[in-house]
Design a protein around this motif. Structure first.
Motif, PDB file in Angstrom:
ATOM      1  N   MET A   1      39.907  44.049  32.944  1.00  9.05           N
ATOM      2  CA  MET A   1      40.834  43.876  34.056  1.00  9.05           C
ATOM      3  C   MET A   1      41.834  42.775  33.680  1.00  9.05           C
ATOM      4  SD  MET A   1      40.013  42.566  37.926  1.00  9.05           S
ATOM      5  CE  MET A   1      39.101  44.016  38.394  1.00  9.05           C
ATOM      6  N   SER A   2      43.135  43.090  33.883  1.00  5.58           N
ATOM      7  CA  SER A   2      44.175  42.100  33.568  1.00  5.58           C
ATOM      8  C   SER A   2      44.280  41.083  34.702  1.00  5.58           C
ATOM      9  CB  SER A   2      45.523  42.801  33.368  1.00  5.58           C
ATOM     10  OG  SER A   2      45.923  43.440  34.586  1.00  5.58           O
ATOM     11  N   LEU A   3      44.671  39.882  34.357  1.00  6.36           N
ATOM     12  CA  LEU A   3      44.860  38.801  35.315  1.00  6.36           C
ATOM     13  C   LEU A   3      46.315  38.358  35.287  1.00  6.36           C
ATOM     14  CD1 LEU A   3      41.621  36.713  34.539  1.00  6.36           C
ATOM     15  CD2 LEU A   3      41.997  38.326  36.407  1.00  6.36           C
ATOM     16  N   PRO A   4      46.866  37.927  36.400  1.00  7.12           N
ATOM     17  CA  PRO A   4      46.155  37.549  37.641  1.00  7.12           C
ATOM     18  C   PRO A   4      46.153  38.650  38.705  1.00  7.12           C
ATOM     19  CG  PRO A   4      48.366  36.722  37.748  1.00  7.12           C
ATOM     20  CD  PRO A   4      48.282  37.422  36.426  1.00  7.12           C
ATOM     21  N   PHE A   5      46.672  39.859  38.366  1.00  5.10           N
ATOM     22  CA  PHE A   5      46.858  40.870  39.415  1.00  5.10           C
ATOM     23  C   PHE A   5      45.618  41.754  39.632  1.00  5.10           C
ATOM     24  CE2 PHE A   5      51.060  39.955  37.568  1.00  5.10           C
ATOM     25  CZ  PHE A   5      51.647  39.387  38.688  1.00  5.10           C
TER      26      PHE A   5
ATOM     27  N   TYR B   1      40.860  49.238  31.617  1.00  6.37           N
ATOM     28  CA  TYR B   1      39.885  50.232  31.175  1.00  6.37           C
ATOM     29  C   TYR B   1      38.653  50.111  32.072  1.00  6.37           C
ATOM     30  CZ  TYR B   1      36.295  52.750  28.671  1.00  6.37           C
ATOM     31  OH  TYR B   1      35.290  53.616  28.371  1.00  6.37           O
ATOM     32  N   ILE B   2      38.034  51.300  32.330  1.00  7.28           N
ATOM     33  CA  ILE B   2      36.767  51.326  33.060  1.00  7.28           C
ATOM     34  C   ILE B   2      35.999  52.565  32.602  1.00  7.28           C
ATOM     35  CG2 ILE B   2      37.660  52.575  35.077  1.00  7.28           C
ATOM     36  CD1 ILE B   2      35.836  50.712  36.765  1.00  7.28           C
ATOM     37  N   SER B   3      34.731  52.405  32.251  1.00  7.36           N
ATOM     38  CA  SER B   3      33.949  53.502  31.661  1.00  7.36           C
ATOM     39  C   SER B   3      33.513  54.501  32.743  1.00  7.36           C
ATOM     40  CB  SER B   3      32.724  52.948  30.932  1.00  7.36           C
ATOM     41  OG  SER B   3      31.816  52.383  31.859  1.00  7.36           O
ATOM     42  N   PRO B   4      33.112  55.738  32.298  1.00  6.98           N
ATOM     43  CA  PRO B   4      32.717  56.780  33.267  1.00  6.98           C
ATOM     44  C   PRO B   4      31.516  56.396  34.141  1.00  6.98           C
ATOM     45  CG  PRO B   4      33.148  57.756  31.118  1.00  6.98           C
ATOM     46  CD  PRO B   4      33.173  56.277  30.913  1.00  6.98           C
TER      47      PRO B   4
ATOM     48  N   ILE C   1      39.036  36.362  28.809  1.00  9.34           N
ATOM     49  CA  ILE C   1      39.975  36.459  27.678  1.00  9.34           C
ATOM     50  C   ILE C   1      41.171  35.535  27.975  1.00  9.34           C
ATOM     51  CG2 ILE C   1      41.314  37.999  26.214  1.00  9.34           C
ATOM     52  CD1 ILE C   1      38.286  38.542  26.246  1.00  9.34           C
ATOM     53  N   ARG C   2      41.490  34.667  27.004  1.00  6.61           N
ATOM     54  CA  ARG C   2      42.605  33.708  27.175  1.00  6.61           C
ATOM     55  C   ARG C   2      43.688  33.997  26.129  1.00  6.61           C
ATOM     56  NH1 ARG C   2      40.653  29.260  30.222  1.00  6.61           N
ATOM     57  NH2 ARG C   2      38.349  29.280  30.462  1.00  6.61           N
ATOM     58  N   ASP C   3      44.982  33.553  26.459  1.00 11.36           N
ATOM     59  CA  ASP C   3      46.077  33.682  25.490  1.00 11.36           C
ATOM     60  C   ASP C   3      46.080  32.469  24.575  1.00 11.36           C
ATOM     61  OD1 ASP C   3      47.054  31.630  27.009  1.00 11.36           O
ATOM     62  OD2 ASP C   3      48.632  32.822  27.981  1.00 11.36           O
ATOM     63  N   GLU C   4      47.140  32.398  23.717  1.00  9.51           N
ATOM     64  CA  GLU C   4      47.195  31.302  22.750  1.00  9.51           C
ATOM     65  C   GLU C   4      47.336  29.945  23.420  1.00  9.51           C
ATOM     66  OE1 GLU C   4      51.210  33.202  23.357  1.00  9.51           O
ATOM     67  OE2 GLU C   4      49.162  33.842  22.909  1.00  9.51           O
TER      68      GLU C   4
ATOM     69  N   LEU D   1      45.353  30.177  28.673  1.00 13.06           N
ATOM     70  CA  LEU D   1      45.388  30.660  30.051  1.00 13.06           C
ATOM     71  C   LEU D   1      44.654  31.995  30.160  1.00 13.06           C
ATOM     72  CD1 LEU D   1      49.113  29.849  30.942  1.00 13.06           C
ATOM     73  CD2 LEU D   1      47.068  28.539  31.535  1.00 13.06           C
ATOM     74  N   PRO D   2      43.922  32.223  31.263  1.00  8.40           N
ATOM     75  CA  PRO D   2      43.197  33.486  31.416  1.00  8.40           C
ATOM     76  C   PRO D   2      44.171  34.642  31.611  1.00  8.40           C
ATOM     77  CG  PRO D   2      43.013  32.190  33.426  1.00  8.40           C
ATOM     78  CD  PRO D   2      43.677  31.299  32.422  1.00  8.40           C
ATOM     79  N   VAL D   3      44.031  35.690  30.775  1.00 14.50           N
ATOM     80  CA  VAL D   3      44.915  36.844  30.861  1.00 14.50           C
ATOM     81  C   VAL D   3      44.133  38.123  31.204  1.00 14.50           C
ATOM     82  CG1 VAL D   3      46.631  35.892  29.278  1.00 14.50           C
ATOM     83  CG2 VAL D   3      44.701  37.212  28.371  1.00 14.50           C
ATOM     84  N   ALA D   4      42.831  38.095  31.003  1.00 10.02           N
ATOM     85  CA  ALA D   4      42.030  39.292  31.305  1.00 10.02           C
ATOM     86  C   ALA D   4      40.556  38.878  31.394  1.00 10.02           C
ATOM     87  CB  ALA D   4      42.212  40.375  30.250  1.00 10.02           C
ATOM     88  N   ILE D   5      39.791  39.764  31.997  1.00  7.01           N
ATOM     89  CA  ILE D   5      38.332  39.575  32.053  1.00  7.01           C
ATOM     90  C   ILE D   5      37.683  40.880  31.648  1.00  7.01           C
ATOM     91  CG2 ILE D   5      38.226  40.158  34.528  1.00  7.01           C
ATOM     92  CD1 ILE D   5      35.815  38.296  34.717  1.00  7.01           C
ATOM     93  N   GLU D   6      36.718  40.793  30.756  1.00  5.95           N
ATOM     94  CA  GLU D   6      35.953  41.940  30.311  1.00  5.95           C
ATOM     95  C   GLU D   6      34.500  41.747  30.755  1.00  5.95           C
ATOM     96  OE1 GLU D   6      36.470  42.131  26.139  1.00  5.95           O
ATOM     97  OE2 GLU D   6      38.528  42.912  26.236  1.00  5.95           O
ATOM     98  N   GLY D   7      33.865  42.864  31.044  1.00 12.77           N
ATOM     99  CA  GLY D   7      32.488  42.700  31.515  1.00 12.77           C
ATOM    100  C   GLY D   7      31.693  43.991  31.513  1.00 12.77           C
ATOM    101  N   MET D   8      30.450  43.828  31.858  1.00 12.07           N
ATOM    102  CA  MET D   8      29.514  44.952  31.946  1.00 12.07           C
ATOM    103  C   MET D   8      28.790  44.842  33.293  1.00 12.07           C
ATOM    104  SD  MET D   8      26.346  45.956  29.409  1.00 12.07           S
ATOM    105  CE  MET D   8      25.447  44.464  29.808  1.00 12.07           C
ATOM    106  N   VAL D   9      28.728  45.951  34.015  1.00  9.62           N
ATOM    107  CA  VAL D   9      28.112  45.981  35.346  1.00  9.62           C
ATOM    108  C   VAL D   9      26.898  46.932  35.299  1.00  9.62           C
ATOM    109  CG1 VAL D   9      28.404  46.501  37.787  1.00  9.62           C
ATOM    110  CG2 VAL D   9      30.320  45.536  36.458  1.00  9.62           C
ATOM    111  N   ARG D  10      25.768  46.444  35.789  1.00  9.07           N
ATOM    112  CA  ARG D  10      24.521  47.233  35.770  1.00  9.07           C
ATOM    113  C   ARG D  10      23.992  47.374  37.196  1.00  9.07           C
ATOM    114  NH1 ARG D  10      20.143  45.626  31.456  1.00  9.07           N
ATOM    115  NH2 ARG D  10      21.700  46.743  30.198  1.00  9.07           N
ATOM    116  N   ASP D  11      23.504  48.583  37.509  1.00  9.14           N
ATOM    117  CA  ASP D  11      22.872  48.844  38.814  1.00  9.14           C
ATOM    118  C   ASP D  11      21.434  48.299  38.776  1.00  9.14           C
ATOM    119  OD1 ASP D  11      21.663  49.848  41.100  1.00  9.14           O
ATOM    120  OD2 ASP D  11      22.748  51.747  41.013  1.00  9.14           O
ATOM    121  N   ILE D  12      21.148  47.284  39.596  1.00 11.71           N
ATOM    122  CA  ILE D  12      19.798  46.671  39.607  1.00 11.71           C
ATOM    123  C   ILE D  12      19.124  46.876  40.967  1.00 11.71           C
ATOM    124  CG2 ILE D  12      20.381  44.946  37.859  1.00 11.71           C
ATOM    125  CD1 ILE D  12      20.690  42.930  40.197  1.00 11.71           C
ATOM    126  N   THR D  13      19.514  47.959  41.650  1.00  9.19           N
ATOM    127  CA  THR D  13      18.950  48.202  42.986  1.00  9.19           C
ATOM    128  C   THR D  13      17.434  48.350  42.934  1.00  9.19           C
ATOM    129  OG1 THR D  13      21.008  49.294  43.629  1.00  9.19           O
ATOM    130  CG2 THR D  13      19.062  49.670  45.029  1.00  9.19           C
TER     131      THR D  13
END
Length: 709
Positions: free
Chosen positions: A60-64, A69-72, A141-144, A147-159
């Motif tokens: 996800m791009s920042l700050p908006f 990208y998002i997986s199926p 993720i930061r630029d040169e 500053l934060p420009v994006a965030i990458e991550g992994m989400v798991r269902d732990i119900t």
């Protein structure tokens, strides 16, 4: 020429160098193609892994906050497709659970400031409205410029994991509720005899205000709690040997100084060196049970004396045998207790009545509802035939359904009834044989009429027209006082069953006049007003050409008195029966307890020594006898002997059956018992016959072994 030669040589070297360079370029091109292919394969592999991963991967791009990208897996977790996330139809802010809205807003502010935890957990609302727990891991993720420009991550269902945690917390709460509210004491102690913990029930049982009071006060269970300290040593010994004990009864000191009874169920926890770490268990106060059992034992003899002295035979019938008989039953039959309880009860019943009695017994055991009182004939030991009357109720005997029967000797009554029946039959015969010798027949009838031991009356149109001398004697009046009167005039207004005497008399006379003979009980009155009980047989007879009603009246006052006495005794017996059921149940419980202890003692204190003897120096005969001893001891604690005792085998047949079951040959059995081979063959045939195996191709040894199951 020399210059030309050098120029050619230099040209040749340059050509060779160019060829080598071309080869290098060609190889470089091949390597580049191979690297691109490997990169493509790796990219495809990576893409497949991402596309098929159960966890949702995203960028996800920042700050908006726009998804790049998002997986199926997004669809499986949220119910929304990646396209719906890309086009802004849905975002994490829109599906966040209301309980986590404030938390999410704060995390978003921290994220824009470059602060992000490695993971956090929250709940969402899926597209279908269902709730799911998610675990999200983040990489900022930061630029040169940092500053934060994006965030990458992994989400798991732990119900499911969260549900399991909730279930675990609920189970822990339930365990605590059970522990605190159990009516049984629950405790853990050290090997030295100090309480580590205990629940309120354990404290209450011993008279302490709280578990803390019990734990702090009792520092040595052996001397402070056990009435007999050796019981504590016995408990530790059993736990060390077997690892656990069940229903171990002990006497304990109550805090108020009294003594209580309790049962212990305990097990030990050991370390790798088999040292006892602690002892856990439960305890239950059985003081009331012990006192009740003692009271029942004290009263058992009293009720046994009552049963033995009662003026009626009592027996318990089960599986075709009499399991219990009282002295009166032995007196009625003339047989000993051994005779009555070792032969099928049908052996004592008259052959003509056996099928009827056996059929009623089977129906009774099945629970069918019908009259429980009936009469039949028995064969007494002296060879005589006796009439008895039986009444019965269903009871439990040794965990099986049985019939508790009350047997009365009615032989004298039956003789009187048979004598009366003979007179009645004779009178009917005389009436039916009327012919031209009517006068002589009537004179004979008159003789019987006047000399009968029963009162005989003749009725025409509802009033007496004649009676014999016995009638005048019974009613204590003259013939003139009877003739012309109706039957109800010699009776109280109402009969004992509440019926109106006049209506009942008319009803019986009408029924008899219609051709249906009547037998009924009737309360009559003498001339002085005193009442007495009678039994009346009424039917139509022909005197000359006239049809009259004949009534034969038998005085049953004494029989009624005896019946009333029997009813009182029956009520007493009913109360006694209830008590007997309690006693029988208790006796059965005691028997089971004794059998269990007997089996445990055999296994613990006898069989180990037999095993040691087997390891010693024994000659063949001694070893053979020792094997027989061991086999029979094992049989005692096995279900085989409990089963075979119901098969009517003699003691010698039982012994032979046990040896056959243990694979002994005919010769070996003959040597062990000390009889000939022909005798063993005869025993085998007798056993097969009693087991109903004569017409069946079944191996006797295999069948006997199957009885264990």
């Amino acid at each position: 020429m020399k210059d030309l030669s050098m120029a050619n040589q230099k040209l040749s070297e340059e050509i060779t160098s160019l060829k080598d360079r071309i080869k290098e370029l060609e190889q470089s091109e091949v390597d580049h193609i191979q690297r691109e292919e490997a990169l493509r394969v790796s990219k495809n592999l990576y893409q497949r892994l991402i596309e098929n991963a159960r966890d949702m991967l995203y960028r996800m791009s920042l700050p908006f906050g726009k998804y790049e990208y998002i997986s199926p897996a997004c669809y499986d977790i949220t119910g929304f497709t990646p396209e719906e996330c890309y086009n802004g139809t849905i975002s994490i802010a829109k599906i966040i659970h209301p309980d986590f809205s404030e938390y999410f807003n704060q995390q978003w502010i921290n994220l824009l400031q470059g602060k992000v935890p490695p993971f956090y957990e929250y709940k969402i609302i899926r597209k279908n409205g269902g709730e799911r727990w998610l675990h999200q891991r983040n990489i900022l993720i930061r630029d040169e410029n940092g500053l934060p420009v994006a965030i990458e991550g992994m989400v798991r269902d732990i119900t499911e994991h969260k549900c399991a945690e909730e279930e675990m917390r609920e189970n822990e709460k339930n365990y605590q509720d059970i522990f605190q509210n159990s009516i049984e004491g629950i405790f853990r102690t050290s090997p030295e005899g100090r309480f580590i913990y205990a629940n309120p029930a354990a404290a209450r049982m011993l008279g302490y205000e709280s578990p803390e009071d019990l734990i702090s006060t009792v520092t040595d269970m052996g001397t402070q709690l056990y009435v007999y300290p050796e019981d504590r040593e016995k408990v530790i010994g059993l736990l060390t040997k077997y690892g656990s004990i069940k229903n171990f009864a002990v006497q304990c000191h109550h805090k108020d100084g009294s003594i209580i009874w309790g049962t212990l169920n305990m097990h030990i926890k050991q370390d790798d060196q088999e040292n006892i770490l602690y002892i856990e268990g439960t305890c239950q106060d059985i003081t009331k049970y012990k006192l009740t059992a003692e009271a029942l034992r004290n009263s058992e003899e009293k009720y046994r004396q009552l049963v033995d002295s009662i003026n009626k035979g009592i027996c318990v019938a089960q599986d075709g045998m009499l399991k219990y008989v009282n002295p009166m039953l032995m007196e009625i039959f003339g047989y000993s207790k051994h005779d009555l309880t070792t032969l099928p009860f049908t052996e004592f019943i008259h052959p003509d009545d056996r099928n009827m009695v056996l059929e009623r017994h089977k129906r009774r055991v099945k629970g069918e509802n019908f009259s429980t009182r009936y009469e039949f004939r028995i064969l007494a030991k002296d060879g005589s035939i006796k009439w008895v009357e039986l009444d019965s109720v269903m009871v439990d005997w040794e965990d099986k359904t049985a019939v508790l029967a009350f047997v009365g000797d009615i032989n004298e009554r039956k003789k009187a009834e048979e004598e009366l029946e003979k007179y009645r039959n004779h009178l009917e015969y005389l009436v039916e044989k009327r012919t031209g010798q009517l006068k002589r027949s009537e004179n004979k009838y008159r003789t019987l009429f006047e000399n009968s031991n029963d009162a005989i009356i003749l009725i025409r149109q509802g009033v007496f027209i004649d009676c014999n001398a016995k009638t005048l004697e019974l009613c204590r009046c003259t013939r003139e006082q009877i003739i012309g009167k109706a039957p109800y005039e010699f009776a109280p207004p109402f009969q004992p069953d509440g019926s109106n005497s006049r209506e009942k008399a008319n009803e019986k006379m009408d029924a008899a006049a219609s051709g249906t003979p009547q037998r009924f009980e009737w309360q009559a009155c003498r001339s002085d007003g005193t009442a007495f009980d009678t039994e009346v047989d009424m039917q139509v007879i022909e005197v000359g050409k006239e049809r009259l009603l004949q009534g034969i009246v038998h005085d049953i006052t004494k029989r009624k008195q005896k019946e009333n006495e029997l009813q009182i005794k029956a009520a007493d017996l009913e109360e006694l029966n209830t008590t007997l059921k309690v006693l029988l149940h208790q006796r059965e419980e005691d028997r089971k307890d004794l059998e269990e202890r007997f089996a445990v003692n055999l296994k613990s204190f006898v069989l180990p020594y037999v095993e040691k003897m087997k390891k010693g120096h024994l000659d063949p005969n001694q070893r053979s006898y020792l094997n027989i001893i061991e086999t029979n001891l094992n049989e005692i604690v096995s279900p085989f002997l409990h089963t075979i005792r119901f098969l009517n085998l003699t003691p010698r047949e039982t012994q032979v059956a046990a040896l056959i079951r243990e694979s002994k040959t005919t010769k070996e059995i003959a040597q062990i018992i000390g009889v000939g081979l022909d005798a063993i063959d005869a025993y085998r045939k007798s056993i097969r016959k009693k087991l109903k195996l004569n017409d069946r191709k079944i191996n006797l040894q295999s069948y006997l072994r199957s009885l264990d199951k």
